[in-house]
Design an enzyme around this catalytic site. Structure first.
Site, PDB file in Angstrom:
ATOM      1  CE  LYS A 134      40.259  45.020  39.201  1.00 52.14           C
ATOM      2  NZ  LYS A 134      40.383  44.552  40.509  1.00 52.14           N
TER       3      LYS A 134
ATOM      4  CE  LYS B 165      35.306  48.131  45.176  1.00 51.47           C
ATOM      5  NZ  LYS B 165      36.505  47.864  45.150  1.00 51.47           N
TER       6      LYS B 165
ATOM      7  CG  ASP C 193      41.064  46.711  43.253  1.00 52.97           C
ATOM      8  OD1 ASP C 193      41.381  46.381  42.051  1.00 52.97           O
ATOM      9  OD2 ASP C 193      40.260  46.110  44.151  1.00 52.97           O
ATOM     10  CD  GLU C 194      41.353  44.171  46.541  1.00 56.55           C
ATOM     11  OE1 GLU C 194      40.241  44.827  45.944  1.00 56.55           O
ATOM     12  OE2 GLU C 194      42.032  43.114  46.080  1.00 56.55           O
TER      13      GLU C 194
ATOM     14  CG  HIS D 193      36.423  45.224  49.239  1.00 55.77           C
ATOM     15  ND1 HIS D 193      37.058  44.285  49.431  1.00 55.77           N
ATOM     16  CD2 HIS D 193      36.621  45.462  47.765  1.00 55.77           C
ATOM     17  CE1 HIS D 193      37.482  43.512  48.265  1.00 55.77           C
ATOM     18  NE2 HIS D 193      37.209  44.391  47.517  1.00 55.77           N
TER      19      HIS D 193
ATOM     20  CE  LYS E 251      38.508  38.401  40.858  1.00 56.32           C
ATOM     21  NZ  LYS E 251      39.536  39.503  40.296  1.00 56.32           N
TER      22      LYS E 251
ATOM     23  N   GLY F  33      35.371  39.082  38.564  1.00 56.06           N
ATOM     24  CA  GLY F  33      35.417  38.258  37.202  1.00 56.06           C
ATOM     25  C   GLY F  33      34.445  38.482  36.382  1.00 56.06           C
TER      26      GLY F  33
ATOM     27  CD  GLN G 126      34.477  46.205  40.244  1.00 62.29           C
ATOM     28  OE1 GLN G 126      35.060  46.898  39.362  1.00 62.29           O
ATOM     29  NE2 GLN G 126      34.920  44.993  40.163  1.00 62.29           N
TER      30      GLN G 126
ATOM     31  N   GLY H  48      35.477  45.192  36.694  1.00 60.97           N
ATOM     32  CA  GLY H  48      36.979  45.791  36.614  1.00 60.97           C
ATOM     33  C   GLY H  48      37.662  45.350  35.272  1.00 60.97           C
TER      34      GLY H  48
END
Ligand code: CAP
Ligand code: MG
Length: 424
Positions: A158, A184, A186-187, A276, A317, A349, A369, A371
């Protein structure tokens, strides 16, 4: 027989062992009875239309859908679909798009329905036997990663998009050396001007070898191939040619047909699929309208994903009710004829202070996961990774995080920053 709606209800019907059964939440429009609404759903999702017909072939009576159960109070309706309605046994692969065009197609738009949610699908062996399921499954992925019992860990660098490929590989080094198993994408990280797909693959593969030599632990990457289908196959081949074991796919945005295509192609490429589910909440979240994540889960495992984001049972989250996440975990990990088990992925989250809660609810046969919970650590990425592993060790050793934090500065600092707070 003229296919009027009343011909689609038979509360004495007992589904055959080859029927597919769909469970719906049905909220009729004002002035419409639930029986009428249910009959319209059965008609429109199988053979019927809005008016009676003059000529109907006799086989239609055999293949039409039937409402066989209505719980008026809960607005729950069960509909049986004869298996002949679906394209399973032709010279083509079994057809998931056609299945959904039936049981999850026009019906959501009918005026007679105010709310409709496809809650669950029961798929008999006669249906399931046509599908491959995961190539590796939980046991196969554990073998690839040489992680026998504990949850497998993953981290998304991130900010989710913004690193160059070189910077991405550098932060991957840090999270891997700190103890995270999988780096990983991200989407929404695919092939961007400042982070080209091929550069990222080559740099990650080189970096992970360096880390494996240093730690003796297996490391790998969930590299996002989400794109047009032919391009996905090219990118998957590039990963396989360069020693990668996994791909990541945003299965909702690429679509069911594309997922089926790549799953068949991966048999030769020997690539495990990390699924995902970005965009799912556009139709899974509303309790009165859409398609449940449980339905998405069953179809994804059937087609053959090895990992699937499953929610965190209300701890992270993202909105995710415990009851629903447990049902999703069961649908992923329970015995299902020849279909291998799929890893639930708890993500969104999460941070070290709440990982034990996740494992308490979802068990340890999961991928976690983390992040922001790694990249937001006060002492940096490597410490964030160490704190994640320490929190998992604490759970497995049955000691409190506070106790574990006495021997792990990284965990201590994570608890200082986030405590056991569940993010909004
Ligand atoms: C989590 C994440 C995942 C979400 C997806 C994100 O990052 O990378 O995409 O977990 O939700 O972009 O938010 P953090 P779900 O660990 O920093 O929250 O797993 O529910 O499909
Ligand atoms: Mg993400």
């Amino acid at each position: 027989m003229s296919l009027k709606y009343s011909e689609f209800i038979d509360l004495n019907y007992v589904p055959s062992k080859t029927d597919i059964i769909a469970t719906f939440y049905v909220k009729p429009a004002p002035g419409i009875s639930i029986e009428d609404a249910a009959a319209r759903v059965a008609s429109e999702s199988s053979v019927g239309t809005w008016t009676e017909l003059r000529f109907v072939p006799s086989r239609v009576n055999r293949i039409k859908a039937r409402v066989f159960e209505i719980d008026k109070e809960k607005r729950i309706v069960k509909i049986a679909y004869p298996i002949e309605l679906f394209e399973l046994d032709s010279d083509a692969p079994p057809n998931i798009p056609q299945f959904l065009s039936s049981v999850a197609g026009n019906i959501f738009g009918m005026k007679a329905i105010e709310g409709l949610k496809l809650l669950d699908i029961h798929l008999p062996k006669e249906f399931v036997k046509h599908f491959p399921g995961p190539q590796f499954g939980i046991s196969g992925v554990r073998k690839i990663m040489k992680v026998e019992k504990r949850p497998i860990t993953a981290t998304v660098p991130k900010p989710k998009v913004g690193f160059s490929a070189e910077e991405f590989a550098k932060v991957a080094y840090e999270l891997w050396i700190g103890g995270i198993d999988l780096c990983k994408d991200d989407e929404n990280l695919t092939n961007l001007s400042f982070n080209k797909f091929k550069d990222r693959v080559l740099l990650l593969m080189k970096m992970r070898e360096k880390v494996e030599e240093g730690t003796g632990e297996r490391k790998s990457a969930l590299i996002n191939i989400t794109a047009e289908t032919r391009e996905m196959l090219k990118r998957a081949k590039f990963i396989a040619d360069n020693g990668g074991e996994f791909v990541m796919i945003d299965i909702i945005t690429v679509g069911w047909a594309a997922l089926q295509t790549v799953r068949y192609e991966f048999e030769d490429l020997k690539l495990a699929i990390h699924a995902h589910r970005a965009m799912h909440a556009a139709f899974t979240r509303n309790r009165e309208h859409g398609i449940s994540m449980l339905v998405v889960t069953k179809l994804s495992r059937l087609i053959g994903v090895d990992h699937l984001h499953s929610g965190t049972a209300g701890i992270g989250k993202m909105e995710s009710e415990e009851k629903e996440v447990l049902a999703i975990c069961d649908a992923l990990r329970n015995k299902w004829f020849h279909i291998k088990r799929t890893f639930p992925v708890a993500s969104g989250g999460l941070h070290p202070g709440i990982l034990p809660n996740v494992m308490k609810i979802m068990g340890t046969d999961i991928i976690v996961q983390v992040g922001g919970g790694v990249f937001g650590h006060p002492s940096g990425i490597r410490a964030g990774a160490e704190a994640v592993r320490a929190a998992i060790d604490a759970f497995l050793e049955n000691v409190s995080l506070e106790e574990k934090a006495r021997e792990s500065k990284a965990l201590f600092e994570a608890l200082q920053k986030w405590g056991a707070k569940k993010p909004l």
